[in-house]
Design a protein around this motif. Structure first.
Motif, short mmCIF file in Angstrom:
data_model
loop_
_atom_site.label_atom_id
_atom_site.label_comp_id
_atom_site.label_asym_id
_atom_site.label_seq_id
_atom_site.Cartn_x
_atom_site.Cartn_y
_atom_site.Cartn_z
N GLU A 1 63.11 -9.48 23.04
CA GLU A 1 64.32 -9.96 22.37
C GLU A 1 63.96 -10.78 21.13
N GLY A 2 62.93 -11.62 21.28
CA GLY A 2 62.47 -12.40 20.14
C GLY A 2 61.89 -11.53 19.04
N LEU A 3 61.23 -10.45 19.44
CA LEU A 3 60.65 -9.53 18.45
C LEU A 3 61.74 -8.88 17.61
N THR A 4 62.86 -8.52 18.23
CA THR A 4 63.95 -7.92 17.46
C THR A 4 64.50 -8.91 16.44
N ASP A 5 64.61 -10.17 16.82
CA ASP A 5 65.06 -11.19 15.87
C ASP A 5 64.08 -11.30 14.71
N TYR A 6 62.79 -11.24 15.03
CA TYR A 6 61.74 -11.32 14.00
C TYR A 6 61.84 -10.15 13.03
N VAL A 7 62.01 -8.93 13.58
CA VAL A 7 62.06 -7.73 12.74
C VAL A 7 63.26 -7.75 11.80
N THR A 8 64.41 -8.22 12.30
CA THR A 8 65.61 -8.21 11.46
C THR A 8 65.49 -9.16 10.28
N GLU A 9 64.55 -10.11 10.33
CA GLU A 9 64.36 -11.04 9.23
C GLU A 9 63.33 -10.56 8.23
N LEU A 10 62.66 -9.44 8.50
CA LEU A 10 61.62 -8.93 7.60
C LEU A 10 62.24 -8.26 6.38
N PRO A 11 61.59 -8.37 5.22
CA PRO A 11 62.07 -7.62 4.05
C PRO A 11 61.87 -6.11 4.27
N ASP A 12 62.84 -5.32 3.83
CA ASP A 12 62.76 -3.85 3.96
C ASP A 12 62.48 -3.41 5.39
N GLN A 13 63.12 -4.07 6.36
CA GLN A 13 62.85 -3.74 7.76
C GLN A 13 63.26 -2.32 8.11
N HIS A 14 64.16 -1.72 7.33
CA HIS A 14 64.60 -0.35 7.62
C HIS A 14 63.49 0.67 7.37
N LYS A 15 62.40 0.25 6.69
CA LYS A 15 61.28 1.16 6.46
C LYS A 15 60.36 1.25 7.67
N ILE A 16 60.50 0.33 8.59
CA ILE A 16 59.64 0.32 9.78
C ILE A 16 60.09 1.41 10.74
N VAL A 17 59.15 2.25 11.17
CA VAL A 17 59.48 3.38 12.04
C VAL A 17 59.47 2.97 13.51
N GLY A 18 58.55 2.08 13.88
CA GLY A 18 58.49 1.70 15.29
C GLY A 18 57.46 0.62 15.54
N ILE A 19 57.28 0.29 16.81
CA ILE A 19 56.27 -0.68 17.23
C ILE A 19 55.25 0.02 18.11
N ILE A 20 54.00 -0.38 17.98
CA ILE A 20 52.91 0.23 18.76
C ILE A 20 51.98 -0.88 19.23
N GLY A 21 51.60 -0.81 20.50
CA GLY A 21 50.60 -1.71 21.04
C GLY A 21 49.65 -0.94 21.93
N THR A 22 48.53 -1.54 22.27
CA THR A 22 47.57 -0.94 23.20
C THR A 22 47.18 -2.02 24.20
N SER A 23 47.41 -1.75 25.49
CA SER A 23 47.18 -2.81 26.48
C SER A 23 46.92 -2.24 27.86
N MET A 24 46.20 -3.02 28.67
CA MET A 24 46.07 -2.71 30.09
C MET A 24 47.29 -3.19 30.86
N LEU A 25 48.05 -4.11 30.28
CA LEU A 25 49.28 -4.59 30.92
C LEU A 25 50.40 -3.59 30.63
N ASN A 26 50.27 -2.40 31.20
CA ASN A 26 51.22 -1.33 30.89
C ASN A 26 52.02 -0.85 32.10
N ARG A 27 51.77 -1.45 33.25
CA ARG A 27 52.53 -1.06 34.43
C ARG A 27 53.99 -1.49 34.26
N GLY A 28 54.91 -0.55 34.40
CA GLY A 28 56.32 -0.86 34.22
C GLY A 28 56.78 -0.84 32.77
#
Length: 196
Positions: free
Chosen positions: A94-121
């Motif tokens: 939820e905090g990340l969405t608030d952060y993204v909406t404050e970025l300049p030209d946020q509509h150019k961002i296609v998505g978010i990507i991470g790599t982690s072992m904490l991926n269950r669920g």
């Protein structure tokens, strides 16, 4: 021993943060540190069918593992740890969405990507998971994170012996639209839709 490892980890974490030009989404109350960048990896598809391709603009998310480890050291059961992690992840998204909406030209961002072992669920949180092609870099990171997992998990070494084989790094992918539909206030989602 555990205290010494935490001190070494704190130093490594500071160096990693500086070298990767990361920014805190909200220091102290969000699990994510992020980098806005051009994607260079293999094409990845989200559950909605959106493809993230090389050349797309993305937010690369990094879980603040050291900060998270300090938070969970006092948990004494796997159940309480799982509940805590789920709630913290929801809050952080939820905090990340608030952060993204404050970025300049946020509509150019296609998505978010991470790599982690904490991926269950992760799928229940809206992510699509993809297998990682294991190279030396990911093998070393995986080995180190298993040691960390053993140090901070309530069951410690016993959990790693029983479940260590399923602790594998995966790519976690979510399109910007999926992120906003799930976690943004409706007015924020509408504003981004109007700009795209």
């Amino acid at each position: 021993m555990k205290t010494a490892l935490m001190v070494l980890w704190a130093l490594w974490d500071w160096l990693y943060f500086q070298c990767n030009r990361m920014q805190y989404v909200s220091k102290g109350d969000n699990l994510f540190r992020v980098v806005r960048k051009t994607y260079r990896g293999p094409e990845l598809k989200t559950k909605s069918g959106k493809c993230i391709k090389p050349g797309d603009e993305i937010i690369k998310i990094h879980i603040y593992n050291y900060g998270l480890a300090k938070e969970v050291l006092n948990h004494r059961s796997s159940f309480s740890l799982a509940i805590y992690l789920k709630n913290r992840m929801l809050q952080s998204l939820e905090g990340l969405t608030d952060y993204v909406t404050e970025l300049p030209d946020q509509h150019k961002i296609v998505g978010i990507i991470g790599t982690s072992m904490l991926n269950r669920g992760a799928e229940r949180l809206g992510f699509t998971t993809h297998e990682v092609d294991i190279n030396f870099h990911f093998w070393i990171k995986g080995f180190l994170y298993k040691l960390i997992y053993m140090m901070v998990h309530p069951a410690g070494h016993q959990y790693l012996v029983a479940h260590g084989k399923r602790l594998k790094s995966k790519h976690l992918v979510m399109s910007l639209e999926e992120l906003m539909e799930r976690y943004a206030k409706q007015t924020e989602f509408q504003e981004i839709g109007d700009q795209s």
